[in-house]
Design an enzyme around this catalytic site. Structure first.
Site, short mmCIF file in Angstrom:
data_model
loop_
_atom_site.label_atom_id
_atom_site.label_comp_id
_atom_site.label_asym_id
_atom_site.label_seq_id
_atom_site.Cartn_x
_atom_site.Cartn_y
_atom_site.Cartn_z
N ASP A 238 -6.95 4.27 -5.10
CA ASP A 238 -7.49 4.23 -3.57
C ASP A 238 -7.97 5.67 -3.26
O ASP A 238 -8.17 6.50 -4.47
CB ASP A 238 -6.74 3.89 -2.41
CG ASP A 238 -7.19 3.73 -1.04
OD1 ASP A 238 -7.35 4.54 -0.32
OD2 ASP A 238 -7.68 2.41 -0.92
N LYS B 59 0.95 -1.02 0.19
CA LYS B 59 -0.04 -0.06 0.08
C LYS B 59 0.71 1.31 0.07
O LYS B 59 1.85 0.91 0.40
CB LYS B 59 -0.97 0.05 1.19
CG LYS B 59 -2.11 0.80 1.13
CD LYS B 59 -3.23 -0.09 0.10
CE LYS B 59 -4.53 0.75 0.03
NZ LYS B 59 -5.57 -0.11 -0.69
#
Length: 458
Positions: free
Chosen positions: A179, A139
């Site tokens: 995201d 991430k």
């Protein structure tokens, strides 16, 4: 004894080992509440399982699984429209690549810090494992807020960000995606800069791309659709369905709007949507036309959801509030982490909510999640919102084969993956009608990654 039987009835274990692990983990990761919360939740399910599976404890598999492979932190220097130099901090946490190249999104938001990125990457480890696709976990992001920035400023920031990140990623190394704050526009700028820097059109390096340059159909819809498919599987398992249920949805981004759209298509009634300014309650429900109108407000005009009520007199806008006080049968938190407190969880249950399916990452606070696990059907994010990364994995497959699957083929594959995730949760979450989906997701994800780690040696 079968693995499912072993998982369904964990043996006794010395809770001291769990306490000692958590104490040591928190000392190594101080002032990182989100990361601590994510690991603590999984550890409470994994440690009883470890009591019966010494092959994992002998090699300290879970301890290794909670330490990232590497953490990359870098400066992002860019120029705003006024010619001022601006500085942000960028992150990429490459957590685990035991079952495939690192895979996970990029988040651009003022709240981004190392704790949030580590928690997201840790959760991604289990989520990607549950898809059964060969995807590791990572991430990344930056404490950059795209709201209020011009397209030129966002382009300059994305180019500066990718200039620093590009040396650490690649189709067989690490594959970022979008995201919060990183949509199709940002992905285009990031991919364009990667192409300029490397001199190659490596379409498998980033997912969430536009259809014109290697993107996949259904990717935009996948997380929201998958969250609804998982909820339907939970209800079907006990002989129910979504049809006719009153649903509260939070958020107004891609996940929330596509979750609302699929709920409406499946015969449910969506009562709420929200953003950081507050929530709107439409007692008549949101159909496709209303959802498209809200999409234009958020993505076209980039305005607050409150603008919706101007054309809909029956609807009401509740500034600064979240929708969890509205009576509903099912809730779909699709905004951000820790958006449901314990008090809000109690209110949902008291008002008759029978199901929560998480579209955002860890949207329920720890005590709220514990209450949901005891009282109602609860689909944790690592299972319920895995549809997005699943279709990202399918995008990578299409890029590798240089072909495009149809929308119907991809939606069918998404449904199959969400069904398989549900089946894994059943296998590891206990038998009968009362399934602990959190435990099932945690153990199923852990076992696959853990076995790969053992196979690779220390």
């Amino acid at each position: 004894m079968s693995r499912s039987a072993a998982a369904a009835k964990p043996g006794s274990y010395d809770s001291t080992s769990l306490k000692n692990f958590l104490a040591g983990f928190e000392r190594r990761n101080p002032q990182e509440p989100e990361f601590q919360q994510a690991v603590r939740e999984v550890a409470h399910d994994v440690f009883p399982y470890l009591a019966e599976h010494s092959e994992f404890t002998d090699k300290l598999v879970f301890e290794r699984m909670t330490e990232p492979d590497r953490i990359i932190v870098f400066r992002v220097s860019w120029e705003d429209d006024a010619g001022n130099m601006r500085i942000n901090r960028g992150y990429r946490v490459q957590f685990n690549n035991s079952i495939g190249p690192y895979k996970g999104g990029l988040r651009f938001h003022a709240s981004v810090n190392l704790s949030i990125i580590k928690f997201l990457a840790f959760e991604q480890t289990f989520k990607n494992s549950l898809t059964t696709l060969p995807l590791g976990a990572a991430k990344g992001g930056a404490d950059f807020n795209p709201h209020g920035k011009s397209d030129a400023e966002i382009a300059r920031f994305c180019k500066a960000f990718m200039t620093e990140l590009h040396r650490f990623i690649g189709p067989n190394v690490d594959v970022p995606a979008g995201d919060i704050g990183v949509g199709g526009r940002e992905i285009g700028y990031l991919f364009g800069q990667y192409k300029r820097l490397t001199g190659e059109f490596a379409s498998g390096t980033i997912t969430g791309k536009g259809l014109e340059y290697g993107g996949s159909l259904v990717r935009t819809e996948a997380t929201g659709f998958g969250t609804v498919y998982f909820a339907e599987h939970m209800l079907n398992h006990r002989g129910d369905s979504l049809k006719g249920l009153r649903c509260c949805v939070s958020g107004a981004g891609n996940v929330a709007l596509h979750c609302a759209l699929k709920l409406s298509e499946m015969g449910a009634k969506v009562l709420t949507l929200s953003d950081s300014s507050g929530f709107i309650h439409d007692p008549d429900g949101f159909d496709r036309t209303k959802i498209e109108e809200l999409h234009e407000i958020k993505f076209g005009k980039r305005a607050s959801v409150g603008a919706y009520v101007k054309k809909h007199p029956k609807a009401s806008f509740h500034a600064g509030k979240r929708p969890w006080g509205v009576k509903c049968d099912a809730a779909f938190p699709c905004a951000t982490q820790n958006e449901i407190s314990l008090d809000e969880a109690k209110k949902l249950v008291a008002n008759g909510c029978q199901l929560v399916s998480e579209g955002a990452n860890m949207p329920s606070e720890e005590k709220a999640m514990q209450l949901f696990r005891k009282k109602i059907l609860f689909g944790p994010a690592k299972a319920a919102n895995a549809g997005g990364v699943a279709v990202s994995g399918l995008e990578m497959s299409q890029n590798t084969m240089r072909l495009n699957w149809t929308e119907a083929e991809l939606d069918s594959r998404l449904k199959e993956i969400m069904q398989d995730i549900h089946n894994q949760c059943l296998e590891y979450g206990g038998g009968g009608r009362r399934i602990d989906y959190v435990r099932g997701a945690n153990l199923a994800g852990f076992v696959r990654v853990g076995r790969a780690m053992l196979a690779h040696g220390v």
